[in-house]
Motif scaffolding. Structure first.
Motif, PDB file in Angstrom:
ATOM      1  N   THR A 155       0.816  -1.211   0.000  1.00  0.00           N
ATOM      2  CA  THR A 155       0.000   0.000   0.000  1.00  0.00           C
ATOM      3  C   THR A 155       0.847   1.257   0.000  1.00  0.00           C
ATOM      4  OG1 THR A 155      -0.161  -0.075   2.419  1.00  0.00           O
ATOM      5  CG2 THR A 155      -1.951  -1.116   1.159  1.00  0.00           C
ATOM      6  N   ASP A 156       2.173   1.110  -0.076  1.00  0.00           N
ATOM      7  CA  ASP A 156       3.072   2.264  -0.078  1.00  0.00           C
ATOM      8  C   ASP A 156       3.699   2.418  -1.457  1.00  0.00           C
ATOM      9  OD1 ASP A 156       4.667   4.389   1.420  1.00  0.00           O
ATOM     10  OD2 ASP A 156       6.263   3.150   0.586  1.00  0.00           O
ATOM     11  N   LEU A 157       3.700   3.636  -1.978  1.00  0.00           N
ATOM     12  CA  LEU A 157       4.230   3.888  -3.317  1.00  0.00           C
ATOM     13  C   LEU A 157       5.707   3.543  -3.409  1.00  0.00           C
ATOM     14  CD1 LEU A 157       3.875   5.000  -6.189  1.00  0.00           C
ATOM     15  CD2 LEU A 157       4.318   7.287  -5.262  1.00  0.00           C
ATOM     16  N   GLY A 158       6.475   3.870  -2.372  1.00  0.00           N
ATOM     17  CA  GLY A 158       7.901   3.551  -2.394  1.00  0.00           C
ATOM     18  C   GLY A 158       8.155   2.061  -2.514  1.00  0.00           C
ATOM     19  N   ALA A 159       7.358   1.248  -1.796  1.00  0.00           N
ATOM     20  CA  ALA A 159       7.521  -0.201  -1.882  1.00  0.00           C
ATOM     21  C   ALA A 159       7.135  -0.717  -3.265  1.00  0.00           C
ATOM     22  CB  ALA A 159       6.664  -0.879  -0.809  1.00  0.00           C
ATOM     23  N   VAL A 160       6.122  -0.116  -3.879  1.00  0.00           N
ATOM     24  CA  VAL A 160       5.724  -0.510  -5.235  1.00  0.00           C
ATOM     25  C   VAL A 160       6.853  -0.245  -6.221  1.00  0.00           C
ATOM     26  CG1 VAL A 160       4.125  -0.028  -7.124  1.00  0.00           C
ATOM     27  CG2 VAL A 160       3.267  -0.187  -4.786  1.00  0.00           C
ATOM     28  N   ILE A 161       7.484   0.916  -6.095  1.00  0.00           N
ATOM     29  CA  ILE A 161       8.603   1.250  -6.994  1.00  0.00           C
ATOM     30  C   ILE A 161       9.750   0.278  -6.790  1.00  0.00           C
ATOM     31  CG2 ILE A 161      10.295   3.037  -7.560  1.00  0.00           C
ATOM     32  CD1 ILE A 161       8.170   5.110  -6.809  1.00  0.00           C
ATOM     33  N   ASP A 212       0.135  14.982   0.704  1.00  0.00           N
ATOM     34  CA  ASP A 212      -0.807  15.286   1.779  1.00  0.00           C
ATOM     35  C   ASP A 212      -2.031  14.388   1.698  1.00  0.00           C
ATOM     36  OD1 ASP A 212       0.867  17.327   2.612  1.00  0.00           O
ATOM     37  OD2 ASP A 212      -0.141  18.830   1.350  1.00  0.00           O
ATOM     38  N   GLY A 213      -2.695  14.217   2.843  1.00  0.00           N
ATOM     39  CA  GLY A 213      -3.933  13.460   2.875  1.00  0.00           C
ATOM     40  C   GLY A 213      -3.707  11.980   3.082  1.00  0.00           C
ATOM     41  N   SER A 214      -4.812  11.257   3.163  1.00  0.00           N
ATOM     42  CA  SER A 214      -4.776   9.808   3.353  1.00  0.00           C
ATOM     43  C   SER A 214      -4.969   9.099   2.025  1.00  0.00           C
ATOM     44  CB  SER A 214      -5.880   9.387   4.338  1.00  0.00           C
ATOM     45  OG  SER A 214      -7.147   9.787   3.851  1.00  0.00           O
ATOM     46  N   PRO A 215      -4.546   7.822   1.930  1.00  0.00           N
ATOM     47  CA  PRO A 215      -4.734   7.081   0.678  1.00  0.00           C
ATOM     48  C   PRO A 215      -6.195   7.073   0.256  1.00  0.00           C
ATOM     49  CG  PRO A 215      -3.268   5.876   2.139  1.00  0.00           C
ATOM     50  CD  PRO A 215      -3.792   7.042   2.929  1.00  0.00           C
ATOM     51  N   GLY A 216      -6.437   7.321  -1.034  1.00  0.00           N
ATOM     52  CA  GLY A 216      -7.787   7.413  -1.551  1.00  0.00           C
ATOM     53  C   GLY A 216      -8.286   8.829  -1.687  1.00  0.00           C
ATOM     54  N   GLY A 217      -7.583   9.796  -1.043  1.00  0.00           N
ATOM     55  CA  GLY A 217      -7.957  11.189  -1.174  1.00  0.00           C
ATOM     56  C   GLY A 217      -7.578  11.746  -2.528  1.00  0.00           C
ATOM     57  N   VAL A 218      -8.098  12.927  -2.814  1.00  0.00           N
ATOM     58  CA  VAL A 218      -7.875  13.531  -4.127  1.00  0.00           C
ATOM     59  C   VAL A 218      -6.390  13.745  -4.392  1.00  0.00           C
ATOM     60  CG1 VAL A 218      -8.299  15.587  -5.524  1.00  0.00           C
ATOM     61  CG2 VAL A 218     -10.145  14.622  -4.164  1.00  0.00           C
ATOM     62  N   THR A 219      -5.690  14.335  -3.412  1.00  0.00           N
ATOM     63  CA  THR A 219      -4.263  14.632  -3.604  1.00  0.00           C
ATOM     64  C   THR A 219      -3.448  13.360  -3.740  1.00  0.00           C
ATOM     65  OG1 THR A 219      -4.547  16.647  -2.295  1.00  0.00           O
ATOM     66  CG2 THR A 219      -2.300  15.890  -2.659  1.00  0.00           C
ATOM     67  N   GLN A 220      -3.720  12.372  -2.876  1.00  0.00           N
ATOM     68  CA  GLN A 220      -2.961  11.125  -2.913  1.00  0.00           C
ATOM     69  C   GLN A 220      -3.165  10.379  -4.226  1.00  0.00           C
ATOM     70  OE1 GLN A 220      -0.939   9.320  -0.877  1.00  0.00           O
ATOM     71  NE2 GLN A 220      -0.791  10.707   0.869  1.00  0.00           N
ATOM     72  N   VAL A 221      -4.400  10.270  -4.676  1.00  0.00           N
ATOM     73  CA  VAL A 221      -4.671   9.553  -5.933  1.00  0.00           C
ATOM     74  C   VAL A 221      -3.982  10.242  -7.101  1.00  0.00           C
ATOM     75  CG1 VAL A 221      -6.482   8.915  -7.572  1.00  0.00           C
ATOM     76  CG2 VAL A 221      -6.845   8.561  -5.130  1.00  0.00           C
ATOM     77  N   ARG A 222      -4.028  11.582  -7.128  1.00  0.00           N
ATOM     78  CA  ARG A 222      -3.400  12.315  -8.221  1.00  0.00           C
ATOM     79  C   ARG A 222      -1.894  12.112  -8.231  1.00  0.00           C
ATOM     80  NH1 ARG A 222      -5.226  17.223  -7.120  1.00  0.00           N
ATOM     81  NH2 ARG A 222      -3.416  17.798  -5.876  1.00  0.00           N
ATOM     82  N   GLU A 223      -1.254  12.210  -7.068  1.00  0.00           N
ATOM     83  CA  GLU A 223       0.203  12.084  -7.006  1.00  0.00           C
ATOM     84  C   GLU A 223       0.655  10.656  -7.286  1.00  0.00           C
ATOM     85  OE1 GLU A 223       2.287  14.543  -6.782  1.00  0.00           O
ATOM     86  OE2 GLU A 223       0.658  15.990  -6.640  1.00  0.00           O
ATOM     87  N   VAL A 224      -0.039   9.670  -6.700  1.00  0.00           N
ATOM     88  CA  VAL A 224       0.352   8.271  -6.902  1.00  0.00           C
ATOM     89  C   VAL A 224       0.184   7.865  -8.362  1.00  0.00           C
ATOM     90  CG1 VAL A 224      -0.313   5.894  -6.382  1.00  0.00           C
ATOM     91  CG2 VAL A 224      -0.078   7.548  -4.529  1.00  0.00           C
ATOM     92  N   ALA A 225      -0.964   8.199  -8.950  1.00  0.00           N
ATOM     93  CA  ALA A 225      -1.197   7.846 -10.351  1.00  0.00           C
ATOM     94  C   ALA A 225      -0.202   8.542 -11.265  1.00  0.00           C
ATOM     95  CB  ALA A 225      -2.629   8.204 -10.749  1.00  0.00           C
ATOM     96  N   GLY A 226       0.070   9.819 -11.001  1.00  0.00           N
ATOM     97  CA  GLY A 226       1.039  10.547 -11.824  1.00  0.00           C
ATOM     98  C   GLY A 226       2.427   9.940 -11.757  1.00  0.00           C
ATOM     99  N   GLY A 255      -0.681   4.736  -1.206  1.00  0.00           N
ATOM    100  CA  GLY A 255      -0.421   6.060  -0.658  1.00  0.00           C
ATOM    101  C   GLY A 255       1.056   6.388  -0.669  1.00  0.00           C
ATOM    102  N   SER A 256       1.359   7.652  -0.502  1.00  0.00           N
ATOM    103  CA  SER A 256       2.743   8.126  -0.450  1.00  0.00           C
ATOM    104  C   SER A 256       2.900   9.050   0.747  1.00  0.00           C
ATOM    105  CB  SER A 256       3.107   8.855  -1.747  1.00  0.00           C
ATOM    106  OG  SER A 256       4.395   9.433  -1.645  1.00  0.00           O
ATOM    107  N   SER A 257       4.004   8.898   1.468  1.00  0.00           N
ATOM    108  CA  SER A 257       4.243   9.733   2.650  1.00  0.00           C
ATOM    109  C   SER A 257       4.603  11.164   2.277  1.00  0.00           C
ATOM    110  CB  SER A 257       5.367   9.122   3.491  1.00  0.00           C
ATOM    111  OG  SER A 257       6.555   8.989   2.715  1.00  0.00           O
ATOM    112  N   THR A 258       4.978  11.392   1.037  1.00  0.00           N
ATOM    113  CA  THR A 258       5.373  12.743   0.614  1.00  0.00           C
ATOM    114  C   THR A 258       4.194  13.587   0.162  1.00  0.00           C
ATOM    115  OG1 THR A 258       5.801  11.964  -1.639  1.00  0.00           O
ATOM    116  CG2 THR A 258       7.645  11.914  -0.076  1.00  0.00           C
TER     117      THR A 258
END
Length: 455
Positions: A149-155, A180-194, A175-178
């Motif tokens: 569930t962590d972006l760094g581990a996925v990479i 803002d917000g919790s996994p599934g939020g607007v900011t997290q989804v945008r940053e992780v997908a990007g 989700g990513s620790s860098t």
């Protein structure tokens, strides 16, 4: 010092601005999309480093952009040939519709060709995914599985496995620790997908993202997610039905109006190459109240049967007659019934009318109006329609039969399946060798052609 805007909070979905933070956008009504803006920065006009040299478009190498078949024929049909290296594909659908089962099957088919595939599950453990893989026979040495569930581990998994196909189930759980917000939020989804899309495009990895949907059926998360991916697929299906449909909402590599049909069972999900038999029923003898039409799902013509049942009239009805539909638009059905009574003099007032499609198919296009009207008239009069007849056309409020698109494709499919007669709107000018095509301009004329007359 840079001047901060008077309205420092803005919606990331539509750009609506506010002087204070609110949980729901006042313009597009999206939840959690209002964010605080930082002080604006001046844009730099200094030339940056070129990552790749600009070349004439005719000199661009196409070898790395060839589509690769997935092994699932109906999915290849919707994608436009298969999976393109570096493509980002978003698959969305209701919970339990079969998204994970389909993608696990695609991953196994890819791995069977010797191509490494990595399946990242943020919703299930690796053992749970393995159980499903055993059930649908999707176990292969080239298919790698991880629960993260962590972006760094996925990479890190991407660096270790070096896959050519990456499946993320689902993007809302990563989700990513860098950010803002919790996994599934607007900011997290945008940053992780990007971040995932940038990595996969740099390394020519095909990326398949599973997306959640909201209560109204739209894809959860920021609207930006649909813009930055190359393909958006919608997975549809009723819980009580085995039939599943995939629609291409956006496709940079093929047509965006293709539809794929699948059969979901205990042993997995399989392509249905000819789904027409699911939506029609064969009767030993002609039965009143049934009529076959041809509907277009994207570019695909499908035969569908409409059935109607009309009760006997009551002496003291007082306007309480029931109108029940299944698979049909209730408002359009009510309109067709009114036209049938007033323009064609088929009495349905004070009588309960039940109309349904066979096989759980949903029809909303106006081309099914004529078949619905004929089915109701047949049920009301107790007269069966010819078994080899199909009816295509939109019914207007004045009782006219309007032209619809794709008549030639519809009739060719009907003739292929053994139908010899067709009622179509006047002016269609379609001829099929071996099929009697009758053009009608009004609803009462269509009823006369099938020997059903009003009162």
């Amino acid at each position: 010092m840079a001047k901060v805007e008077k309205e420092p909070f803005r919606c990331s979905e539509c750009g609506w601005a506010s002087q204070k933070w609110v949980g729901r956008c006042g313009e597009c009504q999206a939840w959690g999309s209002v964010e605080e803006l930082a002080a604006p920065k001046k844009l730099s006009l200094v030339a940056g480093t070129i990552t790749s040299k600009a070349t004439p478009i005719g000199d661009v190498d196409l070898s790395s952009a060839r589509a690769r078949a997935t092994g699932v024929s109906e999915l290849d049909r919707v994608l436009g040939g298969g999976l393109v290296p570096g493509a980002a594909i978003l698959l969305a659908g209701e919970p339990g519709v079969g998204k994970s089962t389909l993608l696990l099957s695609v991953a196994a088919q890819t791995a069977a060709k010797g191509i490494p595939a990595l399946y990242i599950s943020g919703e299930e453990s690796a053992s749970q995914v393995r159980l499903r893989a055993e059930r649908i026979n999707a176990v292969d040495p080239k298919l790698f599985l991880a629960s993260e569930t962590d972006l760094g581990a996925v990479i890190a998994h991407i660096d270790a496995v070096k896959p050519e196909l990456l499946i993320i189930d689902s993007v809302q759980t990563i989700g990513s620790s860098t950010a803002d917000g919790s996994p599934g939020g607007v900011t997290q989804v945008r940053e992780v997908a990007g971040a995932l899309i940038r990595i996969c495009k740099d390394r020519d990895i095909t990326l398949l993202l599973v997306g959640h949907v909201t209560k109204d059926g739209s894809i959860a998360g920021p609207r930006l997610l649909e813009h930055i991916v190359d393909v958006v697929l919608q997975f549809e299906g009723e819980r009580h039905s085995r039939l599943r449909l995939i629609r291409a909402i956006k496709n940079r590599f093929g047509a965006s109006d293709e539809v794929g049909c699948f059969d979901l069972s205990d042993t997995g999900i399989e392509s249905v190459l000819d789904p027409t038999g699911l939506f029609t029923s064969r009767h030993a003898e002609p039965v009143p109240g049934t009529c076959v039409t041809v509907t277009l799902e994207g570019r695909r013509p499908l035969l569908a049967e409409i059935q109607a049942l009309v009760s006997a009239g009551r002496e003291n009805d007082f306007g309480n007659a029931r109108r029940v539909t299944s698979g049909l638009d209730s408002a359009r059905t009510s309109m067709t019934l009114a036209v049938l009574e007033l323009r064609a003099h088929i009495r349905v007032g004070g009588r309960d009318v039940y109309a349904a499609t066979v096989g759980g198919m949903k029809m909303s296009e106006p081309a099914a109006d004529l078949a619905l009207a004929l089915a109701v008239a047949s049920a009301a009069k107790g007269l069966a329609l010819p078994a080899d007849l199909v009816a295509i056309g939109e019914v207007g409020l004045a009782g006219e039969i309007r032209k619809v698109s794709g008549v030639s494709r519809r009739l060719a499919e009907a003739y292929r399946l053994g139908f010899k007669r067709a009622l179509v709107p006047a002016g269609s000018e379609v001829k099929i060798d071996g099929m009697e095509v009758v053009e009608v301009s009004r609803l009462d004329q269509a009823l006369q052609r099938v020997k059903i007359t009003g009162e």
